[in-house]
Design a protein around this motif. Structure first.
Motif, short mmCIF file in Angstrom:
data_model
loop_
_atom_site.label_atom_id
_atom_site.label_comp_id
_atom_site.label_asym_id
_atom_site.label_seq_id
_atom_site.Cartn_x
_atom_site.Cartn_y
_atom_site.Cartn_z
N THR A 132 9.40 -7.58 -4.85
CA THR A 132 7.76 -7.81 -4.64
C THR A 132 7.49 -7.83 -3.14
OG1 THR A 132 8.05 -9.23 -6.72
CG2 THR A 132 5.79 -9.35 -5.30
N ILE A 133 8.52 -8.38 -2.22
CA ILE A 133 8.04 -8.39 -0.87
C ILE A 133 8.02 -6.87 -0.31
CG2 ILE A 133 9.09 -8.88 1.41
CD1 ILE A 133 10.15 -11.33 0.27
N LEU A 134 8.93 -6.03 -0.91
CA LEU A 134 9.02 -4.55 -0.46
C LEU A 134 7.72 -3.90 -0.89
CD1 LEU A 134 12.87 -3.69 -1.24
CD2 LEU A 134 11.68 -4.35 0.92
N ASN A 135 7.14 -4.28 -2.27
CA ASN A 135 5.98 -3.63 -2.82
C ASN A 135 4.96 -3.91 -1.83
OD1 ASN A 135 7.39 -2.65 -4.95
ND2 ASN A 135 6.83 -4.31 -6.40
N GLU A 136 4.77 -5.24 -1.44
CA GLU A 136 3.74 -5.77 -0.68
C GLU A 136 3.65 -5.19 0.71
OE1 GLU A 136 1.00 -7.79 -1.16
OE2 GLU A 136 1.32 -8.38 -3.42
N THR A 137 5.04 -5.02 1.11
CA THR A 137 5.08 -4.46 2.70
C THR A 137 4.51 -2.90 2.82
OG1 THR A 137 6.99 -5.76 2.91
CG2 THR A 137 6.53 -3.98 4.27
N GLU A 138 5.03 -2.30 1.60
CA GLU A 138 4.79 -0.93 1.48
C GLU A 138 3.11 -0.67 1.31
OE1 GLU A 138 7.55 1.83 0.06
OE2 GLU A 138 6.15 2.78 -1.45
N GLN A 139 2.53 -1.74 0.50
CA GLN A 139 1.11 -1.44 0.47
C GLN A 139 0.48 -1.70 1.68
OE1 GLN A 139 -0.93 -3.46 -2.86
NE2 GLN A 139 1.00 -2.68 -4.18
N LEU A 140 0.70 -2.95 2.02
CA LEU A 140 0.05 -3.56 3.52
C LEU A 140 0.12 -2.51 4.69
CD1 LEU A 140 0.73 -7.02 3.09
CD2 LEU A 140 -1.43 -6.11 2.76
N TYR A 141 1.53 -1.87 4.76
CA TYR A 141 1.95 -1.04 5.59
C TYR A 141 1.02 0.33 5.55
CZ TYR A 141 5.26 1.31 9.07
OH TYR A 141 6.18 1.83 10.06
N GLY A 142 0.91 0.70 4.48
CA GLY A 142 -0.01 1.93 4.13
C GLY A 142 -1.12 1.83 4.64
N ILE A 143 -1.87 0.61 4.18
CA ILE A 143 -3.22 0.25 4.53
C ILE A 143 -3.54 0.27 6.10
CG2 ILE A 143 -4.85 -1.63 4.56
CD1 ILE A 143 -4.08 -2.06 1.87
N TYR A 144 -2.54 -0.35 6.72
CA TYR A 144 -2.65 -0.63 8.17
C TYR A 144 -2.45 0.71 8.89
CZ TYR A 144 -0.76 -2.10 12.81
OH TYR A 144 -0.54 -2.41 14.18
N MET A 145 -1.53 1.59 8.54
CA MET A 145 -1.52 2.85 9.23
C MET A 145 -2.72 3.56 9.14
SD MET A 145 1.41 2.47 10.72
CE MET A 145 2.06 4.05 11.31
N THR A 146 -3.48 3.41 8.11
CA THR A 146 -4.43 4.39 7.94
C THR A 146 -5.89 3.75 8.54
OG1 THR A 146 -4.65 3.68 5.52
CG2 THR A 146 -3.57 6.10 5.99
N GLU A 147 -5.87 2.34 8.12
CA GLU A 147 -7.12 1.75 8.25
C GLU A 147 -7.20 0.73 9.42
OE1 GLU A 147 -9.62 2.61 6.10
OE2 GLU A 147 -8.14 3.80 5.09
N GLY A 148 -6.12 0.56 10.16
CA GLY A 148 -6.02 -0.20 11.22
C GLY A 148 -5.68 -1.84 10.76
N PHE A 149 -5.81 -2.61 11.76
CA PHE A 149 -5.57 -3.98 11.62
C PHE A 149 -6.66 -4.71 10.73
CE2 PHE A 149 -5.07 -8.35 13.80
CZ PHE A 149 -3.88 -8.54 12.83
N GLY A 150 -7.89 -4.45 10.67
CA GLY A 150 -9.02 -5.18 10.39
C GLY A 150 -8.59 -5.76 8.95
N PRO A 151 -8.05 -4.88 7.89
CA PRO A 151 -8.14 -5.57 6.61
C PRO A 151 -6.77 -6.31 6.49
CG PRO A 151 -8.01 -2.81 6.40
CD PRO A 151 -8.27 -3.44 8.12
N ILE A 152 -5.75 -6.20 7.47
CA ILE A 152 -4.74 -7.17 7.44
C ILE A 152 -5.02 -8.34 8.02
CG2 ILE A 152 -2.13 -7.38 8.40
CD1 ILE A 152 -2.72 -4.63 6.52
#
Lengths: 335, 335
Positions: free
Chosen positions: A255-275
């Motif tokens: 589950t940590i891997l799933n969360e990381t992959e999702q958040l990392y994808g968002i971060y790399m495309t949308e930047g730090f705001g959503p994180i």
């Protein structure tokens, strides 16, 4: 290929999924053979392979096989089943014991291991915490792992990745253990005021760029109260203590891997705001009176937000705000 | 203690200083003995020690000793004489040959070596350039060195240190070789449009802090034109080619250490402002039309300044400005 460093093959994984989806049922060798498109002999070989890693099967003639037990040790097949990722954890190194998963992951990184490479050890003999501290990592009931990231980003972004990892781990803990975990800036995970997980992000850079980062994650999962070091019981806890149940470590890691992959994808495309927004929602230190030990001295005030770089904004008694780039936060008791 | 890793003792250094200050003169053993406060036998021993590292002395009875030759190889005593530092280079490791001084310095850093530790090699077999490129480092005529820094700063400050090192090396080259060297963003040193030095700053951090940085410096010092790789002659040069004279490598290394110690002291107390001003004064890319290859694509415009983080500000054709955190700059020919 190293026995411990396996990219799981399809038949083994699909076999396990079949048995898990039909828990308690017998499945005939013929059906397995048909569904996986492999011979009866190959089915028998796969079953034995899983048995070697700790899975238990009952075999009854004319009924077939039934899954009767799962390994108490972390098993690659289990973990890969829980992780529905395409990058994070796909290159996996499972170790019985190692000095530090961070050092092991760094070695792999220097040898050119791909992004998402994951090192997990049942036991660390020299587990590393922040600021040169050690991290108690006994075998069996903890989750000690290091994940390799290779973001094409400036070095100054590393603090944001630290916070991203805290969000991923906190969300995974909440979802798998069903406990009210929160984040203390920058990246400690606490439940009822006691620490259950620490994260250490080690970065290596060249000039202004990140070359790679290794996120070290330590979680006290299934320790009973008596297993925690005596001098730390007042400030540490485990997911088992807090949730009243044993937690499946493979499910948690996946589950940590799933969360990381999702958040990392968002971060790399949308930047730090959503994180930052997710982090703030999980924070236990915002809007609270805090004392921060910084390299420049002690700061007292109210934690109000994160800034765009990941620094903590603290409002002082005189109404001015100050930016904390680095430090140890204590949430002060309300009088 | 390793023979190559010496903190120079006073008598040897003071002895050498005496001979250098009175170049060509004979100095009697008695006078040396008196000035250094050591016995005549000790004087003789010190002279022999220097002889072993490549210094040549003539000994004439009733006149004394005269310095007649200096080592063509880098010698620790020479280097320490040129470096009037209290930190930078005081822990020195001189090597005949190594894979990469960066790797050697990192090993020392991980073992706890102090700030200012310097590794110099006569030859690198796997010299490292930026972005995984190799750096041609033959024996004899280059200066290949790595300096360990341990600033208590956020990781985002590493780009400023990269620029600081460029200023230190550029100022040292100008002062020792008397050539009109300038800096191409972020840290290449050019003379007449050709590169004579490259700098690589490798950083290691924990969460938001720098753990240590290793500044790798490569300078083509005394190569004749024919010694440069044929395919690089159009874009590379040496201090010897540009100045028309052989340059004392120890003096150059010592001067770089002096400059670094001064600039680093200013930076740690006054911040990046003064360093940025010095960098801008030496820049050959400011106010020029440039093309920058960045991870996000090509940018064309006019380089106008550094921002407070060390990024390059480029004004585009439409008058807007953009911030370049990372990239390869080419100064475009004026039409």
């Amino acid at each position: 290929m190293d026995k411990n460093q396996i990219e799981l093959q399809q038949p083994e994984q699909r076999l396990l999924r079949m048995f898990k989806e039909r828990a308690g049922e017998y499945i005939s060798g013929e059906e397995i053979s048909r569904q996986l498109g492999i011979s009866r002999t190959a089915v028998w070989k796969q079953i034995n392979k899983l048995r070697e890693t700790g899975y238990e099967f009952e075999a009854v003639s004319r009924k077939g096989y039934r899954l009767t037990g799962e390994p108490s040790r972390l098993a690659a097949a289990d973990l890969m089943l829980a992780a529905r990722t395409s990058v994070m954890g796909r290159n996996l190194k499972l170790l019985d014991v190692t000095g530090s998963t961070q050092d092991e992951a760094r070695l792999l990184a220097e040898q050119g291991a791909p992004e998402g490479t994951l090192v997990i050890a049942e036991e660390q003999t020299k587990g590393k915490g922040r600021m040169g501290r050690s991290w108690y990592s006994p075998p069996g009931n903890g989750l000690w792992m290091s994940l390799l990231l290779r973001p094409n980003l400036p070095l100054g972004s590393a603090p944001q990745l630290t916070l991203l990892m805290a969000v991923a781990v906190c969300r995974a803990i909440r979802s798998v253990a069903g406990v009210d975990a929160g984040i203390k800036w920058p990246n400690d995970i606490l439940i009822s005021g006691r620490k259950t997980s620490g994260i250490l992000l080690e970065s290596t850079g060249e000039d202004e760029r990140i070359r790679y980062c290794i996120a070290g994650i330590g979680i006290d999962v299934n320790m009973a109260a008596g297993e925690l070091p005596e001098d730390l019981r007042a400030i540490m806890t485990s997911l088992r203590i807090e949730s009243g149940q044993k937690i499946n470590r493979s499910e948690l890691a996946g589950t940590i891997l799933n969360e990381t992959e999702q958040l990392y994808g968002i971060y790399m495309t949308e930047g730090f705001g959503p994180i930052a927004a997710l982090w703030e929602a999980l924070s236990i230190s915002l809007d609270k009176p805090v004392t921060v030990q910084t390299p420049a001295g002690e700061v007292k005030g109210t934690a109000v937000s994160l800034d765009s770089s990941g620094a903590l904004i603290v409002r002082l008694a005189d109404g001015q705000t100050t930016k904390i780039i680095s430090g140890d936060v204590t949430v002060d008791p309300l009088n």
